[in-house]
Design an enzyme around this catalytic site. Structure first.
Site, PDB file in Angstrom:
ATOM      1  N   ASN A   1     -15.778  14.887 -34.794  1.00 38.19           N
ATOM      2  CA  ASN A   1     -16.097  13.327 -34.496  1.00 38.19           C
ATOM      3  C   ASN A   1     -17.479  13.358 -33.946  1.00 38.19           C
ATOM      4  O   ASN A   1     -18.038  12.064 -33.731  1.00 38.19           O
ATOM      5  CB  ASN A   1     -15.357  12.646 -33.309  1.00 38.19           C
ATOM      6  CG  ASN A   1     -15.411  13.360 -32.228  1.00 38.19           C
ATOM      7  OD1 ASN A   1     -14.590  14.771 -32.092  1.00 38.19           O
ATOM      8  ND2 ASN A   1     -15.566  12.867 -31.083  1.00 38.19           N
TER       9      ASN A   1
ATOM     10  N   GLY B   1     -21.980  15.323 -33.008  1.00 38.69           N
ATOM     11  CA  GLY B   1     -22.686  16.442 -33.099  1.00 38.69           C
ATOM     12  C   GLY B   1     -22.666  16.977 -34.372  1.00 38.69           C
ATOM     13  O   GLY B   1     -22.583  16.741 -35.383  1.00 38.69           O
ATOM     14  N   ILE B   2     -22.852  18.357 -34.092  1.00 40.69           N
ATOM     15  CA  ILE B   2     -22.882  19.385 -35.290  1.00 40.69           C
ATOM     16  C   ILE B   2     -21.583  19.180 -36.187  1.00 40.69           C
ATOM     17  O   ILE B   2     -21.621  19.005 -37.475  1.00 40.69           O
ATOM     18  CB  ILE B   2     -23.029  20.876 -35.022  1.00 40.69           C
ATOM     19  CG1 ILE B   2     -24.235  21.170 -34.338  1.00 40.69           C
ATOM     20  CG2 ILE B   2     -22.833  21.570 -36.183  1.00 40.69           C
ATOM     21  CD1 ILE B   2     -25.619  20.840 -34.965  1.00 40.69           C
TER      22      ILE B   2
ATOM     23  N   TYR C   1     -21.253  29.092 -19.906  1.00 37.85           N
ATOM     24  CA  TYR C   1     -21.184  28.416 -21.585  1.00 37.85           C
ATOM     25  C   TYR C   1     -21.895  29.638 -22.440  1.00 37.85           C
ATOM     26  O   TYR C   1     -21.172  29.776 -23.372  1.00 37.85           O
ATOM     27  CB  TYR C   1     -22.310  27.127 -21.613  1.00 37.85           C
ATOM     28  CG  TYR C   1     -22.394  26.742 -22.943  1.00 37.85           C
ATOM     29  CD1 TYR C   1     -21.537  26.164 -23.686  1.00 37.85           C
ATOM     30  CD2 TYR C   1     -23.672  26.980 -23.661  1.00 37.85           C
ATOM     31  CE1 TYR C   1     -21.438  25.558 -25.099  1.00 37.85           C
ATOM     32  CE2 TYR C   1     -23.849  26.486 -25.005  1.00 37.85           C
ATOM     33  CZ  TYR C   1     -22.647  26.021 -25.714  1.00 37.85           C
ATOM     34  OH  TYR C   1     -22.880  25.804 -27.114  1.00 37.85           O
TER      35      TYR C   1
END
Length: 329
Positions: free
Chosen positions: A41, A43-44, A194
């Site tokens: 839904n 971004g990339i 991350y």
């Protein structure tokens, strides 16, 4: 220009590129195939879904937020006439919810899943999923690890399914700490956590392919990354993404080194569609791994470490409660 039947994303047989070439604007037909894009839904993931929808495939957006997913689906339909795109609820931070997500697909087979969704925290404090796992490791890695298990029957039912795991260049500068996968130490740094979560996910993608081959499975696992992809270089897709003229101008100098998220989707889409792409490959942008057309690139030593991956796999099974073969038999 909107995608249409004459648009390069929906080519006729005569307009397809010659064998041996790959044109990001003239993708091969994927009619009668079904793809799931987690985090499709925004971004990339959004641009992966938009580009795949242009091939005639059925594209399913896996997302926690129905409103945002419906807005993304509407944006895709506005650019790809007759696009077959829909949404299923997906919360990778809630492992118990994943079987219901797979049931909601209502498919007899799945030709590819793109493990794209992810969480990236910029600042402390450390946060946890509903299952008590560090949020980024639990969502980015463990959630996709467990989802693969529940998708295994659908992937196996397809003639040549692919699992495409989307990583990050942030992984290249990190090392996994198998004694502290949950980042419980006093020195909690979100950016490091991350990077480690994406390294774990990429390591999983390569380990999965080794295991699938050993089982004699027709399913293949590939890994891709978008390079450097900035919002300021990404074309607008209102209301999914809106780029102002000022943002565009400020982002132009960075365009010498990095690219927008539409181009960042190219390596992922090629890993899904290219008939010459094969399991165990890493796909990324051609220019220094940061921007440009997609190509297969060398796999770093840390990502290819089979012994480390085996220990990470064991930890994943213990933390998610899934069996070691992930349902691939």
């Amino acid at each position: 220009m909107p995608y249409g039947t004459q648009h390069p994303h929906r080519p006729s047989h005569a307009s397809r590129p010659p064998l041996g070439a790959w044109d990001v604007h003239r993708l091969p037909s994927a009619e009668d195939r079904s793809f799931l894009v987690t985090g499709g839904n925004a971004g990339i993931g959004y641009f992966v879904a938009e580009q795949l929808a242009g091939t005639g495939a059925t594209v399913v957006l896996g997302s926690r937020d129905r409103t945002r997913a419906e807005a993304a689906a509407a944006s895709i339909r506005a650019r790809v006439p007759d696009a077959c795109v829909r949404h299923v609820p997906l919360d990778l931070a809630d492992l118990a919810s994943l079987p219901a997500t797979v049931d909601a697909l209502a498919l007899d087979r799945l030709d590819a899943v793109v493990h794209n969704a992810g969480v990236a925290l910029d600042d402390p404090p450390r946060r946890e999923t509903a299952d008590g796992h560090e949020l980024m490791f639990g969502t980015n890695h463990l959630g996709h690890f467990a989802l693969t298990r529940w998708l295994a029957p659908l992937l196996t039912a397809a003639p040549a399914a692919r699992v495409v795991t989307v990583g990050s260049i942030a992984a290249k500068s990190e090392r996994l700490d198998l004694n502290d996968l949950q980042s419980r130490g006093d020195d909690y740094r979100p950016k490091r956590a991350y990077g480690r979560s994406t390294l774990a996910q990429m390591s999983f993608g390569f380990a999965l392919d080794r295991r699938l081959r050993a089982l004699g499975s027709t399913v293949r696992s590939l890994v891709a990354h978008p390079g450097g992809a900035l919002d300021s270089l990404t074309p607008s897709r209102p209301p999914v993404h809106v780029r102002t003229s000022g943002e565009r101008l400020r982002g132009l100098p960075a365009g010498l080194l990095v690219q927008g998220k539409d181009a960042g989707a190219w390596p992922v889409v090629r890993a899904v569609l290219d008939p010459r792409a094969t399991g165990g490959q890493l796909w990324g942008p051609r220019v220094f791994g940061l921007r440009g057309l997609p190509r297969a690139e060398p796999v770093g030593e840390r990502m290819a470490d089979a012994a480390l991956a085996a220990r990470l796999w064991e930890a994943g099974c213990a933390l998610t409660g899934v069996e070691a073969d992930l349902g691939f038999r």
